[in-house]
Design a protein around this motif. Structure first.
Motif, PDB file in Angstrom:
ATOM      1  N   THR A 190      53.532 -32.665 -43.711  1.00  0.00           N
ATOM      2  CA  THR A 190      54.375 -32.737 -44.909  1.00  0.00           C
ATOM      3  C   THR A 190      55.803 -33.083 -44.550  1.00  0.00           C
ATOM      4  OG1 THR A 190      52.977 -31.109 -46.059  1.00  0.00           O
ATOM      5  CG2 THR A 190      55.198 -31.470 -46.927  1.00  0.00           C
TER       6      THR A 190
ATOM      7  N   ASN B 219      49.687 -27.501 -38.965  1.00  0.00           N
ATOM      8  CA  ASN B 219      49.440 -28.941 -38.981  1.00  0.00           C
ATOM      9  C   ASN B 219      49.802 -29.549 -40.339  1.00  0.00           C
ATOM     10  OD1 ASN B 219      48.473 -28.694 -36.388  1.00  0.00           O
ATOM     11  ND2 ASN B 219      46.309 -28.860 -36.944  1.00  0.00           N
ATOM     12  N   GLU B 220      49.421 -28.841 -41.406  1.00  0.00           N
ATOM     13  CA  GLU B 220      49.715 -29.334 -42.750  1.00  0.00           C
ATOM     14  C   GLU B 220      51.213 -29.375 -42.996  1.00  0.00           C
ATOM     15  OE1 GLU B 220      48.598 -28.376 -47.434  1.00  0.00           O
ATOM     16  OE2 GLU B 220      47.856 -27.081 -45.825  1.00  0.00           O
ATOM     17  N   ASN B 221      51.911 -28.316 -42.580  1.00  0.00           N
ATOM     18  CA  ASN B 221      53.371 -28.279 -42.762  1.00  0.00           C
ATOM     19  C   ASN B 221      54.053 -29.386 -41.962  1.00  0.00           C
ATOM     20  OD1 ASN B 221      53.133 -26.068 -44.419  1.00  0.00           O
ATOM     21  ND2 ASN B 221      53.604 -24.571 -42.828  1.00  0.00           N
TER      22      ASN B 221
ATOM     23  N   ALA C  55      45.864 -24.708 -38.678  1.00  0.00           N
ATOM     24  CA  ALA C  55      45.672 -25.692 -39.751  1.00  0.00           C
ATOM     25  C   ALA C  55      46.880 -25.708 -40.678  1.00  0.00           C
ATOM     26  CB  ALA C  55      44.402 -25.381 -40.530  1.00  0.00           C
ATOM     27  N   MET C  56      47.422 -24.526 -40.979  1.00  0.00           N
ATOM     28  CA  MET C  56      48.609 -24.441 -41.833  1.00  0.00           C
ATOM     29  C   MET C  56      49.807 -25.113 -41.159  1.00  0.00           C
ATOM     30  SD  MET C  56      50.575 -21.037 -43.240  1.00  0.00           S
ATOM     31  CE  MET C  56      51.181 -20.671 -41.588  1.00  0.00           C
TER      32      MET C  56
ATOM     33  N   THR D  22      40.722 -30.207 -40.051  1.00  0.00           N
ATOM     34  CA  THR D  22      42.121 -29.854 -40.308  1.00  0.00           C
ATOM     35  C   THR D  22      42.819 -29.351 -39.049  1.00  0.00           C
ATOM     36  OG1 THR D  22      41.503 -27.614 -41.015  1.00  0.00           O
ATOM     37  CG2 THR D  22      41.695 -29.299 -42.730  1.00  0.00           C
TER      38      THR D  22
END
Length: 215
Positions: A209, A204-206, A201-202, A17
């Motif tokens: 999205t 990257n996820e945002n 990681a957060m 991630t």
């Protein structure tokens, strides 16, 4: 080692991630330094590299999660190279005995080294040192290291009464902080580093999205 029925039962680690590209480059780098490396040996070297970095600085290099399997601690996400994981970096073929052989997709050492820019010079020096140490050892030799009675793999197996008579894998984690005694200053170092990785990681996820929503 038999393949688990469903590798997706293992949650994604920070090794993918947050560190996917960096770890892909690492796999290619090792596979270039040790051509035709067996997957099992590659799995061992990755784990032992993380043990080394834990001891040296308090947090691992890859941030893969490791689980207690019959042959030692295994990062399922690296084992999934059998299922085409990290295909941008390494390729898999089988030898005459059916064993999985790994090679770098990029055969030119100079180009792979250029990709290693995500690593510091001290990290590369340590990686090279360990590759030189393990290059001529077999996967069984490396398993002997991870199977000593004082290893964290042995402790996890004993504490959880894991039997490998009927299965070759388990879902019991082999947490790298178990390498440290209570009160070791490196535990605090690990927690701080882990927080930073989880925050990345957060992000990257945002970012992913947002990219999807704007298409």
């Amino acid at each position: 080692m038999k393949q688990p029925k469903d590798l997706t039962n293992y949650p994604a680690s920070l090794g993918t991630t947050t560190n996917y590209h960096k770890n892909g480059v690492l796999l290619a780098y090792i596979s270039n330094k040790i051509p035709n490396i067996h997957l099992r040996k590659l799995l061992k070297i990755i784990y032992l590299i993380d043990e080394y970095f834990m001891a040296m600085r308090g947090f691992p290099l890859t941030w893969f999660d490791y689980y207690a399997w019959a042959k030692g601690p295994v990062a399922p996400e690296v084992y999934a190279v059998k299922n085409n994981a990290f295909h941008e970096f390494v390729s898999l073929k089988r030898d005459e005995n059916g064993k999985c052989i790994i090679n770098s997709v990029q055969p030119h050492e100079f180009l792979i080294y250029k990709e290693m820019g995500e690593f510091s010079q001290s990290e590369i020096a340590a990686i090279d040192k360990l590759i030189a140490e393990f290059k001529n050892k077999s996967a069984d030799d490396l398993s002997d290291i991870t199977h000593v009675s004082t290893s964290i793999w042995s402790k996890v197996v004993a504490q959880n009464h894991i039997s490998f008579e009927t299965q070759k894998t388990s879902h019991f984690q082999v947490p790298l902080p178990m390498l440290f005694e209570e009160g070791d200053y490196r535990l605090a170092v690990f927690e701080d580093a882990q927080w930073n990785m989880e925050y990345q990681a957060m992000l990257n996820e945002n970012r992913a999205t947002r990219n999807v929503s704007t298409r």
